[in-house]
Design a protein around this motif. Sequence first.
Motif, PDB file in Angstrom:
ATOM      1  N   THR A  75       0.841  -1.190   0.000  1.00  0.00           N
ATOM      2  CA  THR A  75       0.000   0.000   0.000  1.00  0.00           C
ATOM      3  C   THR A  75       0.880   1.245   0.000  1.00  0.00           C
ATOM      4  O   THR A  75       2.022   1.204   0.458  1.00  0.00           O
ATOM      5  N   TRP A  76       0.335   2.306  -0.534  1.00  0.00           N
ATOM      6  CA  TRP A  76       1.025   3.602  -0.492  1.00  0.00           C
ATOM      7  C   TRP A  76      -0.037   4.685  -0.539  1.00  0.00           C
ATOM      8  O   TRP A  76      -1.019   4.595  -1.268  1.00  0.00           O
ATOM      9  N   GLN A  77       0.180   5.688   0.279  1.00  0.00           N
ATOM     10  CA  GLN A  77      -0.712   6.851   0.221  1.00  0.00           C
ATOM     11  C   GLN A  77       0.093   8.102   0.538  1.00  0.00           C
ATOM     12  O   GLN A  77       1.052   8.059   1.296  1.00  0.00           O
ATOM     13  N   SER A  78      -0.340   9.184  -0.057  1.00  0.00           N
ATOM     14  CA  SER A  78       0.305  10.461   0.181  1.00  0.00           C
ATOM     15  C   SER A  78      -0.104  10.978   1.551  1.00  0.00           C
ATOM     16  O   SER A  78      -1.279  10.893   1.933  1.00  0.00           O
ATOM     17  N   GLN A  79       0.867  11.487   2.299  1.00  0.00           N
ATOM     18  CA  GLN A  79       0.566  12.032   3.617  1.00  0.00           C
ATOM     19  C   GLN A  79       1.585  13.104   3.986  1.00  0.00           C
ATOM     20  O   GLN A  79       2.624  13.216   3.371  1.00  0.00           O
ATOM     21  N   GLU A  80       1.250  13.906   4.981  1.00  0.00           N
ATOM     22  CA  GLU A  80       2.153  14.933   5.482  1.00  0.00           C
ATOM     23  C   GLU A  80       3.052  14.313   6.550  1.00  0.00           C
ATOM     24  O   GLU A  80       2.561  13.683   7.486  1.00  0.00           O
ATOM     25  N   VAL A  81       4.361  14.520   6.415  1.00  0.00           N
ATOM     26  CA  VAL A  81       5.335  13.956   7.337  1.00  0.00           C
ATOM     27  C   VAL A  81       6.107  15.108   7.982  1.00  0.00           C
ATOM     28  O   VAL A  81       6.628  15.978   7.268  1.00  0.00           O
ATOM     29  N   PRO A  82       6.166  15.148   9.325  1.00  0.00           N
ATOM     30  CA  PRO A  82       6.943  16.223   9.964  1.00  0.00           C
ATOM     31  C   PRO A  82       8.436  16.045   9.691  1.00  0.00           C
ATOM     32  O   PRO A  82       8.955  14.940   9.753  1.00  0.00           O
ATOM     33  N   VAL A  83       9.113  17.171   9.376  1.00  0.00           N
ATOM     34  CA  VAL A  83      10.549  17.103   9.106  1.00  0.00           C
ATOM     35  C   VAL A  83      11.362  18.023  10.007  1.00  0.00           C
ATOM     36  O   VAL A  83      12.563  17.842  10.136  1.00  0.00           O
ATOM     37  N   ASN A  84      10.698  19.010  10.634  1.00  0.00           N
ATOM     38  CA  ASN A  84      11.442  19.970  11.446  1.00  0.00           C
ATOM     39  C   ASN A  84      10.467  20.746  12.326  1.00  0.00           C
ATOM     40  O   ASN A  84       9.290  20.839  12.023  1.00  0.00           O
ATOM     41  N   THR A  85      10.984  21.288  13.413  1.00  0.00           N
ATOM     42  CA  THR A  85      10.200  22.226  14.213  1.00  0.00           C
ATOM     43  C   THR A  85      10.941  23.557  14.216  1.00  0.00           C
ATOM     44  O   THR A  85      12.166  23.606  14.097  1.00  0.00           O
ATOM     45  N   TYR A  86      10.189  24.624  14.308  1.00  0.00           N
ATOM     46  CA  TYR A  86      10.772  25.956  14.340  1.00  0.00           C
ATOM     47  C   TYR A  86       9.839  26.875  15.109  1.00  0.00           C
ATOM     48  O   TYR A  86       8.695  26.520  15.398  1.00  0.00           O
ATOM     49  N   LYS A  87      10.331  28.058  15.429  1.00  0.00           N
ATOM     50  CA  LYS A  87       9.514  29.055  16.120  1.00  0.00           C
ATOM     51  C   LYS A  87       9.270  30.217  15.168  1.00  0.00           C
ATOM     52  O   LYS A  87      10.177  30.655  14.470  1.00  0.00           O
TER      53      LYS A  87
END
Length: 180
Positions: free
Chosen positions: A117-129
């Motif tokens: 299976t594969w689906q497009s999704q949002e993946v966190p890559v960084n945090t910032y202020k």
Amino acid sequence: MNAYKLILGSFLLLAFSCTSSLVTIEDNAYQDFELSNYKSFDFLEIDNTNPENPNFEKAIALLMKDVEEEMVKRGLQKSSNPDLKVNLGLVVEEKVQTRTTSLATDPFMYTGQRRYTWQSQEVPVNTYKEGSLTLHLVDSKSNQAVWVGSIDRVVPKKDEKKAEAIDFAVTELFNEIDKK
């Protein structure tokens, strides 16, 4: 050939002169405002909603210093009985930078029984202020805001870069005031 250069030069001048400002102000709300109509200023008291954060106090001190310098450059003097009151609003929020998955970078997942299976999704890559600075200029006699502008910027992680970011934000706000 000279006509071509003239047209190209005119186009480039027009393109660079139409750059949008980083400062947000309400459309046409403060067209009559002239900073030169005021002779003195002072800051309104700033409430610290997060007293455990020592960076807040440092940021406010830097903001006040930079705003005072910009006001003095424009001929205003700090006074205990000012013509103009300055209110600073500062909000810093933690944000998450994400990216959208793609078939080129994110493989299929095996789910058993020869199923993938594969689906497009949002993946966190960084945090910032992200910091938002709002500058209210309030007429002391009428107690009404005569100019309000805000700017949003990413807050640098390194302390030495934070002072530069604050200076940049204040300069941008005052450049917008001067655009009359």
